[in-house]
Design a protein around this motif. Structure first.
Motif, PDB file in Angstrom:
ATOM      1  N   GLU A   1       0.837  -1.195   0.000  1.00 32.80           N
ATOM      2  CA  GLU A   1       0.000   0.000   0.000  1.00 32.80           C
ATOM      3  C   GLU A   1       0.872   1.246   0.000  1.00 32.80           C
ATOM      4  OE1 GLU A   1      -3.963  -1.674   2.337  1.00 32.80           O
ATOM      5  OE2 GLU A   1      -2.649  -0.224   3.342  1.00 32.80           O
ATOM      6  N   TYR A   2       0.649   2.097  -0.981  1.00 33.64           N
ATOM      7  CA  TYR A   2       1.288   3.414  -1.032  1.00 33.64           C
ATOM      8  C   TYR A   2       0.264   4.404  -0.477  1.00 33.64           C
ATOM      9  CZ  TYR A   2       4.343   0.997  -4.421  1.00 33.64           C
ATOM     10  OH  TYR A   2       5.190   0.116  -5.055  1.00 33.64           O
ATOM     11  N   ARG A   3       0.258   4.555   0.822  1.00 31.92           N
ATOM     12  CA  ARG A   3      -0.879   5.208   1.480  1.00 31.92           C
ATOM     13  C   ARG A   3      -0.974   6.699   1.213  1.00 31.92           C
ATOM     14  NH1 ARG A   3      -1.595   1.929   7.277  1.00 31.92           N
ATOM     15  NH2 ARG A   3      -2.020  -0.098   6.266  1.00 31.92           N
ATOM     16  N   ASP A   4       0.157   7.360   0.998  1.00 31.98           N
ATOM     17  CA  ASP A   4       0.077   8.801   0.782  1.00 31.98           C
ATOM     18  C   ASP A   4      -0.358   9.170  -0.632  1.00 31.98           C
ATOM     19  OD1 ASP A   4       2.490   7.729  -0.054  1.00 31.98           O
ATOM     20  OD2 ASP A   4       3.638   9.554   0.324  1.00 31.98           O
ATOM     21  N   VAL A   5      -0.383   8.199  -1.544  1.00 32.20           N
ATOM     22  CA  VAL A   5      -0.848   8.465  -2.905  1.00 32.20           C
ATOM     23  C   VAL A   5      -2.059   7.598  -3.268  1.00 32.20           C
ATOM     24  CG1 VAL A   5       1.387   9.279  -3.715  1.00 32.20           C
ATOM     25  CG2 VAL A   5       0.847   6.846  -3.874  1.00 32.20           C
ATOM     26  N   ASN A   6      -2.563   6.838  -2.288  1.00 28.18           N
ATOM     27  CA  ASN A   6      -3.785   6.049  -2.464  1.00 28.18           C
ATOM     28  C   ASN A   6      -3.702   5.021  -3.595  1.00 28.18           C
ATOM     29  OD1 ASN A   6      -4.828   7.554  -0.394  1.00 28.18           O
ATOM     30  ND2 ASN A   6      -6.118   8.841  -1.683  1.00 28.18           N
ATOM     31  N   ARG A   7      -2.558   4.326  -3.623  1.00 24.71           N
ATOM     32  CA  ARG A   7      -2.409   3.246  -4.593  1.00 24.71           C
ATOM     33  C   ARG A   7      -2.016   1.974  -3.861  1.00 24.71           C
ATOM     34  NH1 ARG A   7       0.897   7.196  -7.563  1.00 24.71           N
ATOM     35  NH2 ARG A   7      -0.495   8.319  -8.973  1.00 24.71           N
ATOM     36  N   MET A   8      -2.322   0.837  -4.489  1.00 27.53           N
ATOM     37  CA  MET A   8      -1.946  -0.437  -3.892  1.00 27.53           C
ATOM     38  C   MET A   8      -1.655  -1.476  -4.965  1.00 27.53           C
ATOM     39  SD  MET A   8      -5.616  -1.838  -2.419  1.00 27.53           S
ATOM     40  CE  MET A   8      -4.905  -3.372  -1.810  1.00 27.53           C
ATOM     41  N   ILE A   9      -0.803  -2.438  -4.602  1.00 25.24           N
ATOM     42  CA  ILE A   9      -0.515  -3.597  -5.443  1.00 25.24           C
ATOM     43  C   ILE A   9      -0.849  -4.846  -4.639  1.00 25.24           C
ATOM     44  CG2 ILE A   9       1.201  -4.861  -6.789  1.00 25.24           C
ATOM     45  CD1 ILE A   9       2.913  -2.327  -6.807  1.00 25.24           C
ATOM     46  N   THR A  10      -1.660  -5.707  -5.219  1.00 23.85           N
ATOM     47  CA  THR A  10      -1.937  -7.015  -4.630  1.00 23.85           C
ATOM     48  C   THR A  10      -1.189  -8.061  -5.439  1.00 23.85           C
ATOM     49  OG1 THR A  10      -4.121  -6.324  -3.868  1.00 23.85           O
ATOM     50  CG2 THR A  10      -3.727  -8.689  -4.030  1.00 23.85           C
ATOM     51  N   ILE A  11      -0.409  -8.895  -4.758  1.00 27.91           N
ATOM     52  CA  ILE A  11       0.369  -9.932  -5.426  1.00 27.91           C
ATOM     53  C   ILE A  11      -0.244 -11.287  -5.095  1.00 27.91           C
ATOM     54  CG2 ILE A  11       2.640 -10.996  -5.703  1.00 27.91           C
ATOM     55  CD1 ILE A  11       3.879  -8.356  -4.788  1.00 27.91           C
ATOM     56  N   ALA A  12      -0.928 -11.860  -6.068  1.00 30.69           N
ATOM     57  CA  ALA A  12      -1.539 -13.177  -5.917  1.00 30.69           C
ATOM     58  C   ALA A  12      -0.678 -14.206  -6.645  1.00 30.69           C
ATOM     59  CB  ALA A  12      -2.951 -13.173  -6.494  1.00 30.69           C
ATOM     60  N   ALA A  13      -0.765 -15.458  -6.218  1.00 37.42           N
ATOM     61  CA  ALA A  13       0.057 -16.503  -6.838  1.00 37.42           C
ATOM     62  C   ALA A  13      -0.601 -17.860  -6.662  1.00 37.42           C
ATOM     63  CB  ALA A  13       1.465 -16.517  -6.236  1.00 37.42           C
ATOM     64  N   SER A  14      -0.218 -18.784  -7.527  1.00 36.45           N
ATOM     65  CA  SER A  14      -0.722 -20.152  -7.443  1.00 36.45           C
ATOM     66  C   SER A  14      -0.047 -20.881  -6.289  1.00 36.45           C
ATOM     67  CB  SER A  14      -0.480 -20.885  -8.765  1.00 36.45           C
ATOM     68  OG  SER A  14       0.905 -20.997  -9.021  1.00 36.45           O
ATOM     69  N   GLU A  15      -0.516 -22.098  -6.008  1.00 37.02           N
ATOM     70  CA  GLU A  15      -0.076 -22.823  -4.814  1.00 37.02           C
ATOM     71  C   GLU A  15       1.395 -23.210  -4.850  1.00 37.02           C
ATOM     72  OE1 GLU A  15      -2.447 -26.274  -4.471  1.00 37.02           O
ATOM     73  OE2 GLU A  15      -1.806 -27.180  -6.365  1.00 37.02           O
ATOM     74  N   ALA A  16       2.032 -23.191  -6.018  1.00 36.25           N
ATOM     75  CA  ALA A  16       3.457 -23.529  -6.082  1.00 36.25           C
ATOM     76  C   ALA A  16       4.315 -22.486  -5.365  1.00 36.25           C
ATOM     77  CB  ALA A  16       3.912 -23.648  -7.537  1.00 36.25           C
ATOM     78  N   PHE A  17       3.806 -21.264  -5.222  1.00 37.87           N
ATOM     79  CA  PHE A  17       4.604 -20.164  -4.677  1.00 37.87           C
ATOM     80  C   PHE A  17       4.449 -20.108  -3.158  1.00 37.87           C
ATOM     81  CE2 PHE A  17       4.326 -19.218  -9.113  1.00 37.87           C
ATOM     82  CZ  PHE A  17       5.554 -18.636  -9.413  1.00 37.87           C
ATOM     83  N   THR A  18       5.240 -20.916  -2.488  1.00 39.15           N
ATOM     84  CA  THR A  18       5.181 -21.039  -1.027  1.00 39.15           C
ATOM     85  C   THR A  18       6.123 -20.093  -0.306  1.00 39.15           C
ATOM     86  OG1 THR A  18       6.807 -22.816  -1.236  1.00 39.15           O
ATOM     87  CG2 THR A  18       4.472 -23.456  -1.082  1.00 39.15           C
ATOM     88  N   HIS A  19       7.046 -19.455  -1.026  1.00 37.37           N
ATOM     89  CA  HIS A  19       8.073 -18.614  -0.420  1.00 37.37           C
ATOM     90  C   HIS A  19       8.000 -17.183  -0.966  1.00 37.37           C
ATOM     91  CE1 HIS A  19       9.642 -22.577   0.603  1.00 37.37           C
ATOM     92  NE2 HIS A  19      10.558 -22.021   1.377  1.00 37.37           N
ATOM     93  N   LEU A  20       8.492 -16.262  -0.152  1.00 41.79           N
ATOM     94  CA  LEU A  20       8.565 -14.863  -0.547  1.00 41.79           C
ATOM     95  C   LEU A  20       9.877 -14.289  -0.015  1.00 41.79           C
ATOM     96  CD1 LEU A  20       6.529 -12.736  -1.895  1.00 41.79           C
ATOM     97  CD2 LEU A  20       6.271 -11.867   0.439  1.00 41.79           C
ATOM     98  N   VAL A  21      10.624 -13.610  -0.874  1.00 41.47           N
ATOM     99  CA  VAL A  21      11.811 -12.880  -0.446  1.00 41.47           C
ATOM    100  C   VAL A  21      11.479 -11.395  -0.438  1.00 41.47           C
ATOM    101  CG1 VAL A  21      14.170 -12.212  -1.056  1.00 41.47           C
ATOM    102  CG2 VAL A  21      13.476 -14.599  -1.209  1.00 41.47           C
ATOM    103  N   VAL A  22      11.764 -10.727   0.669  1.00 42.14           N
ATOM    104  CA  VAL A  22      11.549  -9.290   0.790  1.00 42.14           C
ATOM    105  C   VAL A  22      12.902  -8.612   0.951  1.00 42.14           C
ATOM    106  CG1 VAL A  22      10.475  -7.442   2.136  1.00 42.14           C
ATOM    107  CG2 VAL A  22       9.265  -9.608   1.785  1.00 42.14           C
ATOM    108  N   TRP A  23      13.110  -7.574   0.142  1.00 42.00           N
ATOM    109  CA  TRP A  23      14.386  -6.867   0.094  1.00 42.00           C
ATOM    110  C   TRP A  23      14.106  -5.378   0.133  1.00 42.00           C
ATOM    111  CZ3 TRP A  23      16.747  -4.802  -4.786  1.00 42.00           C
ATOM    112  CH2 TRP A  23      18.068  -4.367  -4.596  1.00 42.00           C
ATOM    113  N   THR A  24      14.549  -4.711   1.196  1.00 41.39           N
ATOM    114  CA  THR A  24      14.270  -3.283   1.356  1.00 41.39           C
ATOM    115  C   THR A  24      15.569  -2.530   1.626  1.00 41.39           C
ATOM    116  OG1 THR A  24      13.776  -3.583   3.721  1.00 41.39           O
ATOM    117  CG2 THR A  24      11.921  -3.694   2.176  1.00 41.39           C
TER     118      THR A  24
END
Length: 343
Positions: free
Chosen positions: A262-285
């Motif tokens: 959620e980009y709250r100050d500009v009122n935008r959002m991205i939803t990331i959906a995936a099939s059941e094969a995608f059990t992992h997520l890497v977050v890099w900030t």
């Protein structure tokens, strides 16, 4: 799948610049062939020859991905949304063993190997299609005997990728084709988006719907899973990215629980959906004007974790002879109200 007729058809139309077929156009930028896919207010630029990178996503004239100054800088990682395959993120000591076969890569991250083999590869065009709701393109990376990719990853198969654009959404669908193979193909597939901050970093919030964080050392998971109630940050809840320094693997993703930015100050959002094969997520900030939320079918260093008996933690995908395996990731873009983001 028979590629020759499709490739010949493409060769005939590719000599004409800016060919338009429905909502798909073909052009050339800095010597790189670019497909532009449009549906409604969503415009995606895709370069098969530069690693099959869907490097630009504009929705309502807003760019969501980090752009290179010139497309000759696009192959590899650093811009757009590179494909990581067959080894997402790091491989410890640049080597693994599977079914008695040892595989060694050229180290490119200290003594490790990182980000797979196809993000610099010139993928082959297969087909394009469009209708009133979608525009799509399919390309292939060939790992069969005698190819350059096979010499580096000696498990004969083909990897197909389809990028589909609808109004407000982009979907990546992969298919590992081992129907003609005689040996299993061990792989992982991932996306590595370089999302740009749309407003202030402090007002950018991320919800990671995982159940566990993976313990790691120097970005190489040990295989130990740590439950979210034992962590010092609110896994599973929205948290600001201000001050975060993630470079971490998360486990326990489910198809009915998408990741949300959620980009709250500009009122935008991205939803990331995936099939059941995608059990992992890497977050890099990192401390940069962009960040990564990387959907993966497996853990970082999955081949070595699998070999160590940590099969659930690794979730290495194994495509048996005569089989195909597929999965998908979809980004959905919305402009929302202040009230919606506050809920």
């Amino acid at each position: 799948m028979m590629l020759r007729p499709l490739l010949c058809c493409f060769a005939l139309c590719a000599v004409v610049p800016n060919v338009v077929a429905g909502e798909i156009s073909i052009g050339n930028e800095s010597g790189t062939q670019v497909f532009t896919l449009r549906q409604g207010t969503t415009v995606v630029k895709f370069a098969p020859g530069a690693g099959a990178n869907a490097y630009s996503i504009r929705v309502d004239d807003v760019e969501y991905l980090r752009q290179p100054d010139s497309l000759d800088k696009l192959p590899g990682v650093g811009f757009g949304n590179p494909i990581l395959y067959p080894t997402p993120n790091r491989v410890k000591n640049a080597a693994f063993e599977f079914d008695g076969q040892a595989v060694r890569f050229q180290p490119n991250a200290g003594g490790n190997f990182i980000h797979g083999l196809v993000n610099r590869h010139a993928w082959q065009f297969v087909r394009s299609r469009s209708d009133s709701k979608h525009a799509a393109i399919t390309c292939v990376a060939d790992f069969r005997d005698g190819t350059a990719l096979h010499s580096r990853f000696p498990f004969p198969h083909e990897l197909y990728l389809t990028v589909t654009v609808s109004d407000g959404a982009v979907r990546w669908t992969y298919e590992v084709d081992n129907t003609a193979g005689t040996a299993a193909v061990p792989f992982g597939f991932a996306l590595h988006p370089y999302f740009v901050y749309q407003g202030r970093r402090a007002d950018t919030y991320l919800k990671i719907p995982a159940t566990h964080w993976m313990e790691s050392e120097k970005q190489l998971p040990s295989g130990k899973l740590v439950a979210k109630d034992q962590l010092g940050f609110p896994l599973g809840e929205f948290m600001s990215l201000k001050g975060t320094t993630f470079d971490d693997v998360f486990w326990g993703m489910k198809p009915d629980q998408p990741t949300v930015i959620e980009y709250r100050d500009v009122n935008r959002m991205i939803t990331i959906a995936a099939s059941e094969a995608f059990t992992h997520l890497v977050v890099w900030t990192p401390d940069r004007p962009y960040f990564g939320v990387e959907s993966q079918t497996c853990s970082t260093d999955a081949h070595n974790l699998h070999a160590a008996g940590k099969t659930s933690e690794a979730h290495l995908q194994i495509c048996q002879p005569g089989q195909t395996l597929s999965g998908w990731v979809e980004y959905q873009f919305k402009k929302v109200s202040d009230t919606f983001l506050a809920e």
